[in-house]
Design a protein around this motif. Structure first.
Motif, PDB file in Angstrom:
ATOM      1  N   THR A  63       0.859  -1.187   0.000  1.00 36.38           N
ATOM      2  CA  THR A  63       0.000   0.000   0.000  1.00 36.38           C
ATOM      3  C   THR A  63       0.891   1.232   0.000  1.00 36.38           C
ATOM      4  O   THR A  63       2.113   1.115   0.146  1.00 36.38           O
ATOM      5  CB  THR A  63      -0.955   0.007   1.211  1.00 36.38           C
ATOM      6  OG1 THR A  63      -1.935   1.028   1.020  1.00 36.38           O
ATOM      7  CG2 THR A  63      -0.234   0.249   2.535  1.00 36.38           C
TER       8      THR A  63
ATOM      9  N   TRP B 232      -2.331   6.276  -1.610  1.00 34.94           N
ATOM     10  CA  TRP B 232      -3.567   5.497  -1.791  1.00 34.94           C
ATOM     11  C   TRP B 232      -4.460   5.645  -0.565  1.00 34.94           C
ATOM     12  O   TRP B 232      -5.649   5.934  -0.676  1.00 34.94           O
ATOM     13  CB  TRP B 232      -3.252   4.013  -2.023  1.00 34.94           C
ATOM     14  CG  TRP B 232      -4.438   3.231  -2.537  1.00 34.94           C
ATOM     15  CD1 TRP B 232      -4.716   2.930  -3.842  1.00 34.94           C
ATOM     16  CD2 TRP B 232      -5.513   2.656  -1.763  1.00 34.94           C
ATOM     17  NE1 TRP B 232      -5.891   2.222  -3.937  1.00 34.94           N
ATOM     18  CE2 TRP B 232      -6.406   2.033  -2.674  1.00 34.94           C
ATOM     19  CE3 TRP B 232      -5.827   2.607  -0.410  1.00 34.94           C
ATOM     20  CZ2 TRP B 232      -7.569   1.365  -2.263  1.00 34.94           C
ATOM     21  CZ3 TRP B 232      -6.994   1.955   0.000  1.00 34.94           C
ATOM     22  CH2 TRP B 232      -7.841   1.339  -0.928  1.00 34.94           C
TER      23      TRP B 232
ATOM     24  N   ARG C 145      -8.157   7.524  -0.631  1.00 36.64           N
ATOM     25  CA  ARG C 145      -9.368   6.708  -0.478  1.00 36.64           C
ATOM     26  C   ARG C 145     -10.056   6.876   0.867  1.00 36.64           C
ATOM     27  O   ARG C 145     -11.247   6.607   0.983  1.00 36.64           O
ATOM     28  CB  ARG C 145      -9.040   5.217  -0.636  1.00 36.64           C
ATOM     29  CG  ARG C 145      -8.445   4.821  -1.958  1.00 36.64           C
ATOM     30  CD  ARG C 145      -9.407   5.092  -3.094  1.00 36.64           C
ATOM     31  NE  ARG C 145      -8.790   4.780  -4.361  1.00 36.64           N
ATOM     32  CZ  ARG C 145      -9.107   3.721  -5.111  1.00 36.64           C
ATOM     33  NH1 ARG C 145     -10.056   2.913  -4.716  1.00 36.64           N
ATOM     34  NH2 ARG C 145      -8.492   3.510  -6.248  1.00 36.64           N
TER      35      ARG C 145
ATOM     36  N   CYS D 277     -19.819   0.438  15.569  1.00 38.74           N
ATOM     37  CA  CYS D 277     -19.645   1.882  15.340  1.00 38.74           C
ATOM     38  C   CYS D 277     -20.783   2.711  15.918  1.00 38.74           C
ATOM     39  O   CYS D 277     -20.639   3.907  16.141  1.00 38.74           O
ATOM     40  CB  CYS D 277     -19.494   2.165  13.853  1.00 38.74           C
ATOM     41  SG  CYS D 277     -18.054   1.319  13.174  1.00 38.74           S
TER      42      CYS D 277
ATOM     43  N   ARG E 103      -5.332  -5.642   3.558  1.00 43.25           N
ATOM     44  CA  ARG E 103      -4.998  -4.215   3.491  1.00 43.25           C
ATOM     45  C   ARG E 103      -6.210  -3.286   3.404  1.00 43.25           C
ATOM     46  O   ARG E 103      -6.163  -2.158   3.908  1.00 43.25           O
ATOM     47  CB  ARG E 103      -4.052  -3.939   2.330  1.00 43.25           C
ATOM     48  CG  ARG E 103      -4.657  -4.208   0.957  1.00 43.25           C
ATOM     49  CD  ARG E 103      -3.639  -3.987  -0.150  1.00 43.25           C
ATOM     50  NE  ARG E 103      -4.218  -4.344  -1.439  1.00 43.25           N
ATOM     51  CZ  ARG E 103      -3.616  -4.178  -2.591  1.00 43.25           C
ATOM     52  NH1 ARG E 103      -2.390  -3.674  -2.627  1.00 43.25           N
ATOM     53  NH2 ARG E 103      -4.204  -4.522  -3.718  1.00 43.25           N
TER      54      ARG E 103
ATOM     55  N   MET F 271     -14.276  -7.014   6.021  1.00 46.95           N
ATOM     56  CA  MET F 271     -15.155  -5.926   5.544  1.00 46.95           C
ATOM     57  C   MET F 271     -15.303  -5.940   4.034  1.00 46.95           C
ATOM     58  O   MET F 271     -14.325  -6.061   3.309  1.00 46.95           O
ATOM     59  CB  MET F 271     -14.566  -4.578   5.985  1.00 46.95           C
ATOM     60  CG  MET F 271     -15.379  -3.377   5.547  1.00 46.95           C
ATOM     61  SD  MET F 271     -14.653  -1.817   6.094  1.00 46.95           S
ATOM     62  CE  MET F 271     -13.252  -1.709   4.988  1.00 46.95           C
TER      63      MET F 271
ATOM     64  N   GLY G  58     -15.824  -3.402   1.769  1.00 48.05           N
ATOM     65  CA  GLY G  58     -15.751  -1.939   1.800  1.00 48.05           C
ATOM     66  C   GLY G  58     -16.753  -1.248   0.889  1.00 48.05           C
ATOM     67  O   GLY G  58     -17.377  -0.265   1.282  1.00 48.05           O
ATOM     68  N   LYS G  59     -16.918  -1.759  -0.309  1.00 45.38           N
ATOM     69  CA  LYS G  59     -17.813  -1.115  -1.289  1.00 45.38           C
ATOM     70  C   LYS G  59     -19.269  -1.129  -0.805  1.00 45.38           C
ATOM     71  O   LYS G  59     -19.983  -0.141  -0.933  1.00 45.38           O
ATOM     72  CB  LYS G  59     -17.744  -1.869  -2.622  1.00 45.38           C
ATOM     73  CG  LYS G  59     -16.602  -1.419  -3.507  1.00 45.38           C
ATOM     74  CD  LYS G  59     -16.920  -1.808  -4.945  1.00 45.38           C
ATOM     75  CE  LYS G  59     -15.985  -1.222  -5.969  1.00 45.38           C
ATOM     76  NZ  LYS G  59     -14.737  -0.658  -5.538  1.00 45.38           N
TER      77      LYS G  59
ATOM     78  N   ASN H  16     -14.666   7.177   7.392  1.00 39.52           N
ATOM     79  CA  ASN H  16     -13.897   7.361   6.177  1.00 39.52           C
ATOM     80  C   ASN H  16     -14.161   8.800   5.732  1.00 39.52           C
ATOM     81  O   ASN H  16     -15.309   9.224   5.712  1.00 39.52           O
ATOM     82  CB  ASN H  16     -14.468   6.354   5.161  1.00 39.52           C
ATOM     83  CG  ASN H  16     -13.817   6.430   3.818  1.00 39.52           C
ATOM     84  OD1 ASN H  16     -13.605   7.495   3.276  1.00 39.52           O
ATOM     85  ND2 ASN H  16     -13.521   5.269   3.292  1.00 39.52           N
TER      86      ASN H  16
HETATM   87  N1  COA Z   1      -3.596  -0.106  -0.597  1.00 35.56           N
HETATM   88  C1  COA Z   1      -3.521  -0.216  -1.936  1.00 35.56           C
HETATM   89  N2  COA Z   1      -4.450  -0.802  -2.689  1.00 35.56           N
HETATM   90  C2  COA Z   1      -5.537  -1.306  -2.056  1.00 35.56           C
HETATM   91  C3  COA Z   1      -5.684  -1.221  -0.652  1.00 35.56           C
HETATM   92  C4  COA Z   1      -4.657  -0.611   0.067  1.00 35.56           C
HETATM   93  N3  COA Z   1      -4.694  -0.479   1.402  1.00 35.56           N
HETATM   94  N4  COA Z   1      -6.855  -1.790  -0.336  1.00 35.56           N
HETATM   95  C5  COA Z   1      -7.425  -2.215  -1.469  1.00 35.56           C
HETATM   96  N5  COA Z   1      -6.622  -1.934  -2.512  1.00 35.56           N
HETATM   97  C6  COA Z   1      -6.850  -2.214  -3.930  1.00 35.56           C
HETATM   98  C7  COA Z   1      -7.803  -3.333  -4.166  1.00 35.56           C
HETATM   99  O1  COA Z   1      -7.166  -4.573  -4.062  1.00 35.56           O
HETATM  100  C8  COA Z   1      -8.284  -3.050  -5.567  1.00 35.56           C
HETATM  101  O2  COA Z   1      -7.347  -3.527  -6.462  1.00 35.56           O
HETATM  102  P1  COA Z   1      -7.833  -4.155  -7.843  1.00 35.56           P
HETATM  103  O3  COA Z   1      -8.569  -3.064  -8.542  1.00 35.56           O
HETATM  104  O4  COA Z   1      -6.552  -4.525  -8.467  1.00 35.56           O
HETATM  105  O5  COA Z   1      -8.711  -5.321  -7.466  1.00 35.56           O
HETATM  106  C9  COA Z   1      -8.265  -1.528  -5.633  1.00 35.56           C
HETATM  107  O6  COA Z   1      -7.407  -1.085  -4.555  1.00 35.56           O
HETATM  108  C10 COA Z   1      -9.625  -0.909  -5.461  1.00 35.56           C
HETATM  109  O7  COA Z   1     -10.265  -1.547  -4.370  1.00 35.56           O
HETATM  110  P2  COA Z   1     -11.686  -1.192  -3.951  1.00 35.56           P
HETATM  111  O8  COA Z   1     -12.122  -2.097  -2.846  1.00 35.56           O
HETATM  112  O9  COA Z   1     -12.555  -1.061  -5.159  1.00 35.56           O
HETATM  113  O10 COA Z   1     -11.410   0.252  -3.382  1.00 35.56           O
HETATM  114  P3  COA Z   1     -12.425   1.287  -2.848  1.00 35.56           P
HETATM  115  O11 COA Z   1     -12.329   2.524  -3.631  1.00 35.56           O
HETATM  116  O12 COA Z   1     -13.768   0.694  -2.599  1.00 35.56           O
HETATM  117  O13 COA Z   1     -11.753   1.610  -1.453  1.00 35.56           O
HETATM  118  C11 COA Z   1     -12.167   1.239   0.849  1.00 35.56           C
HETATM  119  C12 COA Z   1     -11.681   0.643  -0.453  1.00 35.56           C
HETATM  120  C13 COA Z   1     -12.110   0.194   1.933  1.00 35.56           C
HETATM  121  C14 COA Z   1     -11.256   2.401   1.214  1.00 35.56           C
HETATM  122  C15 COA Z   1     -13.593   1.757   0.618  1.00 35.56           C
HETATM  123  O14 COA Z   1     -14.397   0.732   0.074  1.00 35.56           O
HETATM  124  C16 COA Z   1     -14.237   2.252   1.854  1.00 35.56           C
HETATM  125  O15 COA Z   1     -13.807   3.228   2.409  1.00 35.56           O
HETATM  126  N6  COA Z   1     -15.342   1.606   2.305  1.00 35.56           N
HETATM  127  C17 COA Z   1     -16.034   1.958   3.510  1.00 35.56           C
HETATM  128  C18 COA Z   1     -15.289   1.417   4.657  1.00 35.56           C
HETATM  129  C19 COA Z   1     -15.756   1.939   5.975  1.00 35.56           C
HETATM  130  O16 COA Z   1     -16.096   3.076   6.132  1.00 35.56           O
HETATM  131  N7  COA Z   1     -15.756   1.055   6.959  1.00 35.56           N
HETATM  132  C20 COA Z   1     -16.097   1.358   8.270  1.00 35.56           C
HETATM  133  C21 COA Z   1     -17.550   1.515   8.414  1.00 35.56           C
HETATM  134  S1  COA Z   1     -17.967   1.657  10.067  1.00 35.56           S
END
Ligand code: COA
Length: 337
Positions: free
Chosen positions: A35, A39, A43, A119, A160, A227, A229-230, A267
């Motif tokens: 990571t 990134w 995000r 939460c 991650r 989790m 995440g999406k 987030n």
């Molecule tokens: N560092 C780098 N890359 C990462 C990563 C990290 N820490 N975590 C995931 N990735 C990658 C994924 O593997 C994926 O790769 P791919 O496209 O090759 O498959 C890419 O980044 C996109 O992943 P995706 O899951 O689509 O990212 P996202 O934009 O949905 O972001 C979160 C991921 C977790 C940040 C986002 O979904 C989120 O914030 N969700 C809500 C989580 C939350 O609020 N939880 C608590 C609620 S109480």
């Protein structure tokens, strides 16, 4: 017999918070997993989070937070009638962390209950405190939101997406009876258990047989918080505005009446989406996720404690709290400070 519900008012008489001293930067995370700081910041808005050292549990983090809250309220442990401890990461499976805190801080032989609504734990705790104070049963209640999430993180590339988000910390609030025209105006609670597996921690599990966790479970990583995440994101950006409007409507308030919205710090992009959907100004919305990540039940009382310390809250201000998380469970509350 006619039952007359009392018109007792109740307010937050003191706040406090505590973060463990160990700062874990995005840079450090990038040593454990594939990571980057860029990134993570893009995000989630998170720059760093705090991790405990081994041997430190949520009940330990709660001690300095409670001391600060008691001082602010001008109270001592002797004045507290009841402890509500919101945590999804208790020190032990049994007994609850509230019971541990009772002993560690020398409270009287008062009741202590743990609340496990992840939460939304702090806001569920607030609503429980509300009922006890309204009925006249208790005068001062200690409400904690504290978590040690770091030990539930899979600190490898496999984990991650979740590991970069969560951190450790504790917040405390004293809920007290008052005769003044101020206080907590309403609380609103919801769950939808269809989504249990979108954000959950499966093992150890009492239903998995003997023992409650096996080598196979560990190998499959079931001891880590999992989790989607999406899916969490998609529901969060709908439920947050919904439950905030519900709270405003219940009190005939408009969005411009909000002095501060303190949303659960899930987030930064979720918080920004809520702000945009509701048409709120930057100075109406609290965000401190860059410093601490998501500390689950801890985020709202930590953010509240900071806002009070920074002088952002004055008597008479309207504050709105809102949360969304595992369950799914979501909640809100309106407070006239
Ligand atoms: N560092 C780098 N890359 C990462 C990563 C990290 N820490 N975590 C995931 N990735 C990658 C994924 O593997 C994926 O790769 P791919 O496209 O090759 O498959 C890419 O980044 C996109 O992943 P995706 O899951 O689509 O990212 P996202 O934009 O949905 O972001 C979160 C991921 C977790 C940040 C986002 O979904 C989120 O914030 N969700 C809500 C989580 C939350 O609020 N939880 C608590 C609620 S109480």
């Amino acid at each position: 017999v006619e039952i007359v519900f009392s018109k007792v008012k109740w307010y937050i008489s003191g706040t406090g918070f505590y973060l463990p001293p160990r700062v874990v930067s995005n840079e450090e995370m990038s040593k454990y997993m594939d990571t980057t700081d860029k990134w993570i910041q893009e995000r989630t808005g998170i720059k760093e989070r705090r991790y405990v050292d081994p041997g430190v549990g949520p009940s330990d983090l709660a001690i300095p937070a409670t001391e600060q809250a008691l001082n602010a309220a001008g109270l001592t442990v002797k004045d507290i009638d009841f402890i509500i401890f919101a945590t999804s990461t208790p020190d032990y499976y049994a007994p609850g962390s509230g019971c541990l805190l009772q002993n560690k801080m020398g409270f009287g032989e008062i009741g202590a209950v743990d609340v496990r609504v992840q939460c939304s734990g702090f806001l569920y705790g607030l609503s429980i405190a509300e009922q006890y104070i309204r009925t006249g049963m208790f005068k001062h209640i200690l409400l904690i939101g504290a978590e040690v999430q770091s030990t539930a993180m899979n600190l490898t590339t496999e984990g991650r997406d979740t590991a970069i988000i969560f951190g450790d910390g504790a917040g405390a609030a004293i809920i007290s009876k008052t005769d003044e025209n101020r206080g907590i105006m309403s609380t609103h609670l919801h769950t939808d258990g269809r989504y249990v597996k979108e954000l959950w921690l499966e093992s150890p599990s009492s239903k998995s047989g003997h023992p409650r966790i096996t080598g196979k479970d560990l190998h499959e990583g079931k001891q880590y918080l999992q989790m989607n995440g999406k899916e969490v994101f998609r529901h969060a950006v709908t439920r947050f505005p919904e439950v905030i409007w519900e709270a405003l409507d219940a009190n005939n308030l408009k969005k411009d009446d909000i002095h501060l919205l303190i949303p659960h710090q899930a987030n930064l992009r979720i918080t920004q989406t809520i702000q945009k959907k509701m048409g709120l100004e930057n100075n109406q919305v609290i965000s401190n996720i860059h410093k601490y990540g998501n500390t689950t039940a801890g985020t709202i009382p930590i953010a509240l404690g900071e806002a009070v310390e920074e002088g952002k809250v004055s008597k008479g201000n309207i504050l709105v709290f809102a949360s969304f998380g595992s369950g799914f469970s979501w909640a809100s509350a309106v407070v006239k400070w």
